[in-house]
Enzyme design. Structure first.
Site, PDB file in Angstrom:
ATOM      1  N   ASP A 106       0.833  -1.196   0.000  1.00  0.00           N
ATOM      2  CA  ASP A 106       0.000   0.000   0.000  1.00  0.00           C
ATOM      3  C   ASP A 106       0.873   1.252   0.000  1.00  0.00           C
ATOM      4  O   ASP A 106       1.908   1.295   0.679  1.00  0.00           O
ATOM      5  CB  ASP A 106      -0.903   0.034   1.237  1.00  0.00           C
ATOM      6  CG  ASP A 106      -2.038  -0.970   1.155  1.00  0.00           C
ATOM      7  OD1 ASP A 106      -2.425  -1.316   0.029  1.00  0.00           O
ATOM      8  OD2 ASP A 106      -2.539  -1.381   2.209  1.00  0.00           O
ATOM      9  N   GLN A 136      -1.366   6.539  -6.504  1.00  0.00           N
ATOM     10  CA  GLN A 136      -2.410   7.495  -6.127  1.00  0.00           C
ATOM     11  C   GLN A 136      -2.526   8.624  -7.157  1.00  0.00           C
ATOM     12  O   GLN A 136      -1.558   9.331  -7.425  1.00  0.00           O
ATOM     13  CB  GLN A 136      -2.089   8.078  -4.751  1.00  0.00           C
ATOM     14  CG  GLN A 136      -1.982   7.011  -3.676  1.00  0.00           C
ATOM     15  CD  GLN A 136      -1.450   7.557  -2.363  1.00  0.00           C
ATOM     16  OE1 GLN A 136      -2.182   7.669  -1.399  1.00  0.00           O
ATOM     17  NE2 GLN A 136      -0.183   7.908  -2.329  1.00  0.00           N
ATOM     18  N   ARG A 159      -2.247  -1.135  -8.480  1.00  0.00           N
ATOM     19  CA  ARG A 159      -3.587  -0.800  -8.001  1.00  0.00           C
ATOM     20  C   ARG A 159      -3.740   0.717  -8.107  1.00  0.00           C
ATOM     21  O   ARG A 159      -2.994   1.475  -7.464  1.00  0.00           O
ATOM     22  CB  ARG A 159      -3.775  -1.254  -6.551  1.00  0.00           C
ATOM     23  CG  ARG A 159      -5.162  -0.935  -5.992  1.00  0.00           C
ATOM     24  CD  ARG A 159      -5.305  -1.455  -4.563  1.00  0.00           C
ATOM     25  NE  ARG A 159      -6.694  -1.502  -4.181  1.00  0.00           N
ATOM     26  CZ  ARG A 159      -7.242  -0.760  -3.209  1.00  0.00           C
ATOM     27  NH1 ARG A 159      -6.494   0.096  -2.531  1.00  0.00           N
ATOM     28  NH2 ARG A 159      -8.517  -0.874  -2.927  1.00  0.00           N
ATOM     29  N   GLY A 163      -6.695   8.275  -3.983  1.00  0.00           N
ATOM     30  CA  GLY A 163      -5.879   8.731  -2.857  1.00  0.00           C
ATOM     31  C   GLY A 163      -6.746   9.232  -1.728  1.00  0.00           C
ATOM     32  O   GLY A 163      -7.713   9.958  -1.965  1.00  0.00           O
ATOM     33  N   ALA A 164      -6.409   8.864  -0.490  1.00  0.00           N
ATOM     34  CA  ALA A 164      -7.288   9.150   0.646  1.00  0.00           C
ATOM     35  C   ALA A 164      -6.658   9.993   1.745  1.00  0.00           C
ATOM     36  O   ALA A 164      -7.317  10.323   2.718  1.00  0.00           O
ATOM     37  CB  ALA A 164      -7.777   7.833   1.248  1.00  0.00           C
TER      38      ALA A 164
END
Length: 282
Positions: A106, A136, A159, A163-164
């Site tokens: 991640d 991201q 993946r 983006g968070a």
């Protein structure tokens, strides 16, 4: 908080998580298991997180469920030392290679991106198809990072997410319209590159755009998949399976569910609205 977490976290134990994975598999969904935890503060915690990842890979193999695994390198001691994190990553990837599974690294906040890229490059050369990365869309640097990865490596399983984290406008697009535009750009770019693309989105616009794009360019379904979070739009997930697409569900589990939710909401208050909205979506 606990009522909300119950829908989005598949239990506190690995046994509970494997049971949920089996149920998802029965509906044609594949899975990525994510043992919750990040930002450890000593080597003992980092090793415990590493052992939890090894246990996940063993449990997947023993149960026969269709799942791979994701992890955050801060949970493996990245903030303690790069060398410690590399040691733990090699332990995990040795196991993944032995069991012919796949581990997704991640991407975390911007402060960790350079060291994450350095570690990933080295591990990708050693472990090949057994390791992949998250990219991201809201970062200005993303297109350049992807061009480099797609050029340097023969196969690159990415993946792709919006983006968070809440980042500075110096490094990330502050306007969501620009994030969405760049997200479609990197999906297009990676699909056309011939590399494997994981389109991680709950947005109908993104999903429908991707469907039309792959049809237009004759991109086979085997070259990409859709991804969503556990508990978010479950009926839509199953509809995508019925349509013939690979649909992967990210399934978090562990006793750090409270920290997981608290950190996500603290990082970006809009995440709370996302959770509330998706409690009522199909």
């Amino acid at each position: 908080m606990r009522l909300g977490a119950a829908r989005f976290v598949a239990g506190e134990t690995l046994k509970e998580a494997i049971e949920q994975v089996r149920l998802l598999n029965n509906d044609g969904l594949v899975v990525t298991l994510d043992h919750l935890g990040e930002f450890v503060f000593d080597e003992h915690e980092a090793f415990a997180s590493t052992q939890a990842c090894l246990d996940v890979l063993d449990a997947i193999h023993a149960s026969g469920v269709k799942s791979n695994m994701s992890l955050k390198m801060t949970s493996l001691g990245l903030d303690l030392s790069k060398e410690l994190c590399m040691k733990h990553m090699r332990m995990i990837l040795d196991k993944a290679r032995e069991l012919d599974n796949f581990v997704r690294i991640d991407m975390e906040d911007y402060a960790h991106i350079d060291v994450t890229m350095e570690i990933f490059d080295e591990l990708k050369r050693e472990y090949g198809k057994h390791v992949g990365l998250v990219i991201q869309a809201y970062l200005y640097r993303t297109v350049d990072d992807m061009k480099r990865l797609e050029t340097e490596f023969e196969s690159m399983n990415l993946r792709l997410v919006k983006g968070a984290y809440l980042e500075s406008p110096k490094v990330a697009y502050p306007d969501m319209a620009d994030v969405n535009k760049n997200y479609l750009k990197i999906i297009e770019m990676h699909l056309l590159s011939g590399h494997y693309s994981a389109v991680a989105s709950h947005d109908d616009m993104v999903i429908n755009w991707t469907k039309e794009f792959v049809k237009k360019h004759n991109i086979p379904n085997e070259q990409f998949e859709f991804q969503m979070l556990y508990g978010v739009r479950p009926e839509t997930q199953r509809e995508l399976v019925r349509e013939g697409y690979t649909m992967r569900v990210y399934v978090p589990y562990g006793n750090d569910w409270y920290g997981y939710f608290s950190r996500r909401i603290a990082e970006r208050p809009a995440n709370a609205l996302f959770i509330i909205k998706n409690m009522f979506r199909k």
